[in-house]
Design a protein around this motif. Sequence first.
Motif, PDB file in Angstrom:
ATOM      1  N   ASP A  96       0.844  -1.202   0.000  1.00 54.17           N
ATOM      2  CA  ASP A  96       0.000   0.000   0.000  1.00 54.17           C
ATOM      3  C   ASP A  96       0.878   1.249   0.000  1.00 54.17           C
TER       4      ASP A  96
ATOM      5  N   LEU B 120      -2.061  -0.688  13.792  1.00 61.85           N
ATOM      6  CA  LEU B 120      -1.335  -0.842  15.068  1.00 61.85           C
ATOM      7  C   LEU B 120      -1.378   0.457  15.861  1.00 61.85           C
TER       8      LEU B 120
ATOM      9  N   GLN C 276      -0.533   3.281  15.086  1.00 61.63           N
ATOM     10  CA  GLN C 276       0.663   4.087  14.794  1.00 61.63           C
ATOM     11  C   GLN C 276       1.656   4.094  15.947  1.00 61.63           C
TER      12      GLN C 276
ATOM     13  N   LYS D 231       2.636  -1.104   8.950  1.00 62.00           N
ATOM     14  CA  LYS D 231       3.948  -0.654   8.465  1.00 62.00           C
ATOM     15  C   LYS D 231       5.008  -0.971   9.524  1.00 62.00           C
ATOM     16  N   SER D 232       6.134  -1.484   9.095  1.00 59.14           N
ATOM     17  CA  SER D 232       7.312  -1.523   9.960  1.00 59.14           C
ATOM     18  C   SER D 232       8.535  -1.433   9.067  1.00 59.14           C
TER      19      SER D 232
HETATM   20  N1  LIG Z   1      -5.273   6.409   3.779  1.00 63.66           N
HETATM   21  C1  LIG Z   1      -4.648   7.158   4.645  1.00 63.66           C
HETATM   22  O1  LIG Z   1      -4.970   8.351   4.839  1.00 63.66           O
HETATM   23  C2  LIG Z   1      -3.538   6.554   5.441  1.00 63.66           C
HETATM   24  C3  LIG Z   1      -3.020   7.222   6.558  1.00 63.66           C
HETATM   25  C4  LIG Z   1      -1.975   6.630   7.272  1.00 63.66           C
HETATM   26  C5  LIG Z   1      -1.508   5.385   6.884  1.00 63.66           C
HETATM   27  N2  LIG Z   1      -2.016   4.750   5.774  1.00 63.66           N
HETATM   28  C6  LIG Z   1      -1.517   3.421   5.320  1.00 63.66           C
HETATM   29  O2  LIG Z   1      -1.625   2.504   6.410  1.00 63.66           O
HETATM   30  C7  LIG Z   1      -0.339   1.951   6.689  1.00 63.66           C
HETATM   31  C8  LIG Z   1      -0.220   1.622   8.161  1.00 63.66           C
HETATM   32  O3  LIG Z   1      -0.479   2.755   8.967  1.00 63.66           O
HETATM   33  P1  LIG Z   1       0.667   3.530   9.768  1.00 63.66           P
HETATM   34  O4  LIG Z   1       1.958   3.260   9.116  1.00 63.66           O
HETATM   35  O5  LIG Z   1       0.257   4.960   9.892  1.00 63.66           O
HETATM   36  O6  LIG Z   1       0.622   2.920  11.235  1.00 63.66           O
HETATM   37  P2  LIG Z   1       0.670   1.446  11.870  1.00 63.66           P
HETATM   38  O7  LIG Z   1       0.939   0.407  10.851  1.00 63.66           O
HETATM   39  O8  LIG Z   1      -0.529   1.336  12.747  1.00 63.66           O
HETATM   40  O9  LIG Z   1       1.894   1.590  12.868  1.00 63.66           O
HETATM   41  C9  LIG Z   1       3.213   1.733  12.432  1.00 63.66           C
HETATM   42  C10 LIG Z   1       4.073   1.915  13.687  1.00 63.66           C
HETATM   43  O10 LIG Z   1       4.049   0.705  14.467  1.00 63.66           O
HETATM   44  C11 LIG Z   1       5.385   0.244  14.642  1.00 63.66           C
HETATM   45  N3  LIG Z   1       5.320  -1.232  14.568  1.00 63.66           N
HETATM   46  C12 LIG Z   1       5.049  -1.987  13.489  1.00 63.66           C
HETATM   47  N4  LIG Z   1       5.024  -3.288  13.786  1.00 63.66           N
HETATM   48  C13 LIG Z   1       5.313  -3.375  15.111  1.00 63.66           C
HETATM   49  C14 LIG Z   1       5.425  -4.462  15.999  1.00 63.66           C
HETATM   50  N5  LIG Z   1       5.241  -5.708  15.603  1.00 63.66           N
HETATM   51  N6  LIG Z   1       5.728  -4.195  17.307  1.00 63.66           N
HETATM   52  C15 LIG Z   1       5.896  -2.933  17.717  1.00 63.66           C
HETATM   53  N7  LIG Z   1       5.766  -1.848  16.920  1.00 63.66           N
HETATM   54  C16 LIG Z   1       5.481  -2.069  15.618  1.00 63.66           C
HETATM   55  C17 LIG Z   1       6.200   0.855  13.528  1.00 63.66           C
HETATM   56  O11 LIG Z   1       7.537   1.064  13.945  1.00 63.66           O
HETATM   57  P3  LIG Z   1       8.802   0.558  13.066  1.00 63.66           P
HETATM   58  O12 LIG Z   1       8.603   0.973  11.646  1.00 63.66           O
HETATM   59  O13 LIG Z   1       9.949   1.241  13.734  1.00 63.66           O
HETATM   60  O14 LIG Z   1       8.843  -0.940  13.242  1.00 63.66           O
HETATM   61  C18 LIG Z   1       5.498   2.212  13.349  1.00 63.66           C
HETATM   62  O15 LIG Z   1       5.969   3.144  14.322  1.00 63.66           O
HETATM   63  C19 LIG Z   1       0.621   3.039   6.197  1.00 63.66           C
HETATM   64  O16 LIG Z   1       1.945   2.598   6.053  1.00 63.66           O
HETATM   65  C20 LIG Z   1      -0.052   3.447   4.910  1.00 63.66           C
HETATM   66  O17 LIG Z   1       0.212   2.514   3.876  1.00 63.66           O
HETATM   67  C21 LIG Z   1      -3.017   5.321   5.053  1.00 63.66           C
END
Ligand SMILES: NC(=O)c1ccc[n+]([C@@H]2O[C@H](COP(=O)([O-])OP(=O)(O)OC[C@H]3O[C@@H](n4cnc5c(N)ncnc54)[C@H](OP(=O)(O)O)[C@@H]3O)[C@@H](O)[C@H]2O)c1
Length: 288
Positions: free
Chosen positions: A43, A185, A187, A227-228
């Motif tokens: 994504d 997660l 964020q 995301k990680s």
């Molecule tokens: N449509 C929209 O408006 C919108 C907005 C935001 C996001 N998104 C999409 O959704 C995806 C996911 O959302 P997000 O990136 O905002 O947040 P998320 O996936 O909820 O959280 C990412 C955070 O969690 C940490 N993390 C990941 N796996 C972990 C684990 N197993 N244990 C502990 N911590 C962990 C990551 O750190 P590290 O990277 O340091 O591991 C990062 O700080 C995005 O990448 C994007 O593709 C879309």
Amino acid sequence: MQTIKLNNGIEMPILGYGVFQVSPQECERCVLDALSVGYRLIDTAQAYYNEEGVGNAIVKSEVPRSELFLTTKVWVTNAGEDKCARSIDESLRKLRTDYIDLLLIHQPFGDYPGTWRAMEKAVKTGKVRAIGLSNFYPDRFVDLAEYAEIKPAVNQLKTNVFSQQWDAEAEMIPYGTRMMAWAPLAQGNVDLQSDSRMTALAEKYQKTVQQIALRYLIQRDIIAIPKSAHLQRMEQNLDIFDFTLTPDDMAEIRLLDRPADFNSSHRNPNLVKFLLNYDKQFNPDANR
Ligand SMILES: NC(=O)c1ccc[n+]([C@@H]2O[C@H](COP(=O)([O-])OP(=O)(O)OC[C@H]3O[C@@H](n4cnc5c(N)ncnc54)[C@H](OP(=O)(O)O)[C@@H]3O)[C@@H](O)[C@H]2O)c1
């Protein structure tokens, strides 16, 4: 990988890898790592400025294109029929592919009806396989879904144990629109790690709280894209298909839902202004 069927019959992986806030430089390495551990849904978005990194990774990887499922999103500066059409071609070029599996309108602002018409045309010409929305709250979602010739295949919303989107989901069901969770997660919110219900469930199932949080979404048939930047966490986030939360445990997690926060709501005019000007930091010449 478990898949989920969209309202146009296409199957997509229910769990994928998101690249928001992954720098353009790091993106290629991250996506290659994600593909190597088994992710097949990636994504990205025009506004992440890392579509090239995704494209380079998919070309370098050994994974056949037909096994991949690529999602990208049209940003507000590309809203409207003509601009959107041009931006789809630009995304295809950057992603180094001749089709996008799922294309979303990133934000419900600007001339999004025009954007949708361009996306419908892109489906008809084979540039895109499925189209959907992101951040469309129930009112705007119904407004678009009612008149759209092609009904939205997904609506990507902030969805996690603290933001469960039950009301939004109810409005999507009549159109067969699937929920796709961003921030699955929370964020990295420390409350996820410290919540006593979540830590008790993690102990019970011998999993991490992050795995419990993702499993909760999957069992609701919600597509999740954690995301990680770290390989071990990428692996951990994928390892959620060998256990099932009981109905009582699902009900327990449902209690964690919190009222929506207006500051981060897409109905907050300040957030709307922030998003409308967001890409000027990357692209000062952007105009609408
Ligand atoms: N449509 C929209 O408006 C919108 C907005 C935001 C996001 N998104 C999409 O959704 C995806 C996911 O959302 P997000 O990136 O905002 O947040 P998320 O996936 O909820 O959280 C990412 C955070 O969690 C940490 N993390 C990941 N796996 C972990 C684990 N197993 N244990 C502990 N911590 C962990 C990551 O750190 P590290 O990277 O340091 O591991 C990062 O700080 C995005 O990448 C994007 O593709 C879309």
